[in-house]
Scaffold this motif. Structure first.
Motif, mmCIF file in Angstrom:
data_model
loop_
_atom_site.group_PDB
_atom_site.id
_atom_site.type_symbol
_atom_site.label_atom_id
_atom_site.label_comp_id
_atom_site.label_asym_id
_atom_site.label_seq_id
_atom_site.Cartn_x
_atom_site.Cartn_y
_atom_site.Cartn_z
ATOM 1 N N MET A 108 0.755 -1.323 -0.076
ATOM 2 C CA MET A 108 0.033 -0.149 0.164
ATOM 3 C C MET A 108 0.846 1.246 0.013
ATOM 4 O O MET A 108 2.226 1.144 0.419
ATOM 5 C CB MET A 108 -0.841 -0.085 1.142
ATOM 6 C CG MET A 108 -2.021 -1.099 1.317
ATOM 7 S SD MET A 108 -2.902 -0.879 2.670
ATOM 8 C CE MET A 108 -4.273 -2.010 2.516
ATOM 9 N N PRO A 109 0.398 2.311 -0.634
ATOM 10 C CA PRO A 109 0.900 3.574 -0.254
ATOM 11 C C PRO A 109 1.061 3.926 1.134
ATOM 12 O O PRO A 109 0.462 3.722 2.229
ATOM 13 C CB PRO A 109 0.307 4.635 -0.883
ATOM 14 C CG PRO A 109 -0.634 3.741 -1.814
ATOM 15 C CD PRO A 109 -0.935 2.628 -1.147
ATOM 16 N N THR A 110 2.473 4.597 1.346
ATOM 17 C CA THR A 110 2.724 5.070 2.690
ATOM 18 C C THR A 110 1.834 5.891 3.635
ATOM 19 O O THR A 110 1.757 6.063 4.707
ATOM 20 C CB THR A 110 4.098 5.381 2.791
ATOM 21 O OG1 THR A 110 4.030 6.513 2.184
ATOM 22 C CG2 THR A 110 5.194 4.283 2.469
ATOM 23 N N ASP A 111 1.012 6.649 2.712
ATOM 24 C CA ASP A 111 0.022 7.613 3.110
ATOM 25 C C ASP A 111 -1.134 7.172 3.293
ATOM 26 O O ASP A 111 -2.203 7.797 3.201
ATOM 27 C CB ASP A 111 0.046 8.900 2.293
ATOM 28 C CG ASP A 111 -0.345 8.656 0.944
ATOM 29 O OD1 ASP A 111 -0.441 7.554 0.550
ATOM 30 O OD2 ASP A 111 -0.320 9.755 0.417
ATOM 31 N N THR A 112 -1.479 5.896 3.228
ATOM 32 C CA THR A 112 -2.963 5.163 3.133
ATOM 33 C C THR A 112 -3.528 5.468 4.689
ATOM 34 O O THR A 112 -2.923 5.389 5.526
ATOM 35 C CB THR A 112 -2.736 3.750 2.976
ATOM 36 O OG1 THR A 112 -2.434 3.589 1.672
ATOM 37 C CG2 THR A 112 -4.074 3.130 3.279
ATOM 38 N N THR A 113 -4.742 5.814 4.646
ATOM 39 C CA THR A 113 -5.649 6.107 5.872
ATOM 40 C C THR A 113 -6.663 5.176 5.586
ATOM 41 O O THR A 113 -7.216 5.081 4.609
ATOM 42 C CB THR A 113 -5.721 7.241 6.212
ATOM 43 O OG1 THR A 113 -6.355 8.143 5.053
ATOM 44 C CG2 THR A 113 -4.309 8.295 6.300
ATOM 45 N N LEU A 114 -7.321 5.196 7.053
ATOM 46 C CA LEU A 114 -8.744 4.586 6.996
ATOM 47 C C LEU A 114 -9.627 5.228 8.003
ATOM 48 O O LEU A 114 -9.086 5.485 9.126
ATOM 49 C CB LEU A 114 -8.667 3.193 7.334
ATOM 50 C CG LEU A 114 -10.025 2.380 7.298
ATOM 51 C CD1 LEU A 114 -10.710 2.165 6.163
ATOM 52 C CD2 LEU A 114 -9.926 0.892 8.027
ATOM 53 N N THR A 115 -10.859 5.918 7.764
ATOM 54 C CA THR A 115 -11.707 6.673 8.565
ATOM 55 C C THR A 115 -12.294 5.625 9.574
ATOM 56 O O THR A 115 -13.020 4.577 9.080
ATOM 57 C CB THR A 115 -12.835 7.432 7.804
ATOM 58 O OG1 THR A 115 -12.155 8.387 6.749
ATOM 59 C CG2 THR A 115 -13.511 8.236 8.877
ATOM 60 N N VAL A 116 -11.795 6.007 10.846
ATOM 61 C CA VAL A 116 -12.730 5.365 12.061
ATOM 62 C C VAL A 116 -13.696 6.380 12.658
ATOM 63 O O VAL A 116 -13.526 7.360 13.105
ATOM 64 C CB VAL A 116 -11.548 5.024 13.097
ATOM 65 C CG1 VAL A 116 -12.272 4.431 14.356
ATOM 66 C CG2 VAL A 116 -10.639 3.846 12.498
ATOM 67 N N ASN A 117 -14.953 5.653 12.638
ATOM 68 C CA ASN A 117 -16.004 6.397 13.448
ATOM 69 C C ASN A 117 -16.057 5.791 14.852
ATOM 70 O O ASN A 117 -16.725 4.724 15.100
ATOM 71 C CB ASN A 117 -17.204 6.085 12.643
ATOM 72 C CG ASN A 117 -17.305 7.108 11.397
ATOM 73 O OD1 ASN A 117 -17.213 8.278 11.228
ATOM 74 N ND2 ASN A 117 -17.245 6.339 10.223
ATOM 75 N N PHE A 118 -15.844 6.523 15.911
ATOM 76 C CA PHE A 118 -15.711 5.914 17.250
ATOM 77 C C PHE A 118 -17.411 5.935 17.696
ATOM 78 O O PHE A 118 -18.046 6.995 17.496
ATOM 79 C CB PHE A 118 -15.244 7.018 18.146
ATOM 80 C CG PHE A 118 -13.606 6.815 18.145
ATOM 81 C CD1 PHE A 118 -13.146 6.120 19.621
ATOM 82 C CD2 PHE A 118 -12.666 7.003 17.302
ATOM 83 C CE1 PHE A 118 -11.863 6.069 19.653
ATOM 84 C CE2 PHE A 118 -11.543 6.796 17.577
ATOM 85 C CZ PHE A 118 -10.985 6.447 18.547
#
Length: 428
Positions: A108-118
């Motif tokens: 994966m690209p190093t800047d991969t993120t995933l939105t987490v909804n608490f």
């Protein structure tokens, strides 16, 4: 989304191995490579006054009451990484300080993120997160210390937390900006994870009451029927909330990087308090009544040794260590106990009974488990004689560290040692 469903989790599917030393008698060194177990993380909002972070869970988390000062409707962060931090007694290419990156994957690209909804309902979050992490399969040859969870504010919105705030008996919408935090890292002690059969769950819990307690929100200005906390709106209250924000999580310690590039880190006082005890022997199984559990025999630099547990009498045990090749260093053979908590400016005492077939010094120290192997309490060279003798070493903790390592360095010569009744206690 109903705020009353906050206790349902989002799941991260990955595997992590928890390993320990062998209890075979006699034994040489340690055995590594226990089967991996399933690992998940849940992202929870808790409205209770819970301060014991070791027992926080989605099941025990308190739902908001009718008269809550604050109720959170939206709490969103971008997940940037998941890491494990372990000690190692076999050759690995992993830097223990940097930890092992579990996610994002190398592909994966190093800047991969995933939105987490608490606090989000499982139905809205499970499928995306489970799909993102299903490939993780950690076959780690190490002793787990911490699990690191990295976040950054959700860039899709300037206000990452919003909901209702009760001011003078009236419910007013609020919005809180996380723009002060460029990067966030939460570190969880391995004991904070919950084990269910063959799976382990890490509750990433946010305690609302810890965040807002004793803050006077009547000082907040209201514009367009909404209270906004940011660098330009209610800035004084915003700074107060910023200072408390990371310590309101259930983690052991945290660090964050500001938008100016400054990094700040600290322990969560409620979590650290669990290790601030005077009645506990932190040398677990120091009487060896449970075999070699909790102890590691390390051989390196041409050192060779084996160990066995001797049953002296009904309630008396001792560990025998036969150093058949001393090696080139005092630390060529080491008897090690990990995960010794040490707190800054607290007084401690190490007590142990030992003897040898050859009189001479050994090196005993309390230090970090990774390079540069900093001394965290003491380094002494007691003379071990031919007859059993009780030794005592008092010391002062030089920093807060829950993962110090107690070492008996026994290398350098061919000798036989016997140890029993090892205690490490706080004395002030």
């Amino acid at each position: 989304m109903s705020v009353y469903r906050f206790f349902l989790f989002c799941l991260i599917g990955l595997a992590i191995s928890l390993t320990g030393c062998s209890e075979k008698e006699p034994s040489a060194g340690i055995e590594i490579g226990n089967p991996s177990i399933a690992f998940t993380a849940s992202f929870i909002i808790d409205y209770g006054s819970q301060s014991d972070t070791s027992t926080s869970s989605a099941i025990l988390a308190k739902m908001p009451g009718d008269n809550e000062t604050m109720i959170i409707d939206k709490f969103r962060l971008d997940l940037t990484h998941v890491r494990s931090y372990s000690s190692y007694y076999v050759y690995v290419t992993i830097d223990p300080e940097e930890g092992l990156l579990l996610w994002p994957y190398e592909t994966m690209p190093t800047d991969t993120t995933l939105t987490v909804n608490f606090g989000n309902e499982v139905q809205t979050g499970e499928s995306v997160i489970d799909e993102a992490f299903k490939k993780i399969d950690l076959q780690e040859e190490g002793l787990l210390k911490e699990i690191g969870i990295g976040f950054k504010p959700d860039n899709a919105d300037d206000y990452s937390i919003s909901g209702m705030l009760k001011i003078n008996g009236e419910d007013v919408p609020f919005e809180y900006s996380l723009s002060a935090f460029k990067a966030i890292d939460l570190r969880y002690h391995y004991q904070q994870a919950e084990i269910y059969n063959d799976s382990l769950n890490l509750p990433v819990t946010f305690f609302v009451q810890r965040w807002i307690s004793e803050i006077d929100f009547t000082l907040a200005s209201i514009e367009n029927d909404t209270v906004r906390f940011s660098e330009t709106e209610n800035a004084t209250l915003w700074n107060t909330l910023n200072e408390r924000f990371l310590s309101s999580f259930s983690c052991l310690r945290w660090s964050w990087t500001s938008k100016d590039g400054d990094t700040i880190s600290d322990y969560v006082s409620e979590a650290l308090a669990q290790f601030d005890k005077t009645s506990t022997n932190w040398a677990v199984n120091g009487d060896f009544s449970n075999g070699s559990t909790g102890w590691i025999l390390m051989e390196q630099y041409s050192g060779v040794a084996d160990s066995s547990i001797i049953h002296e009498s009904k309630n008396e045990y001792q560990m025998k260590i036969n150093v058949t090749k001393g090696g080139s260093k005092s630390y060529s053979v080491q008897l090690i106990h990990e995960d010794i908590p040490v707190l800054q400016n607290r007084k401690y005492k190490l007590i142990f009974t030992a003897w040898s077939n050859v009189e001479g010094p050994i090196t005993v120290r309390l230090g970090s488990y990774h390079t540069p192997y900093t001394t965290l309490g003491f380094q002494e060279k007691p003379i071990i004689g031919l007859n059993g003798k009780s030794y005592e070493i008092e010391y002062l903790g030089v920093e807060d560290n829950t993962f110090a390592r107690l070492e008996f360095n026994l290398g350098g010569a061919e000798r036989i040692f016997w140890f029993k009744n090892i205690q490490l206690i706080r004395i002030d």
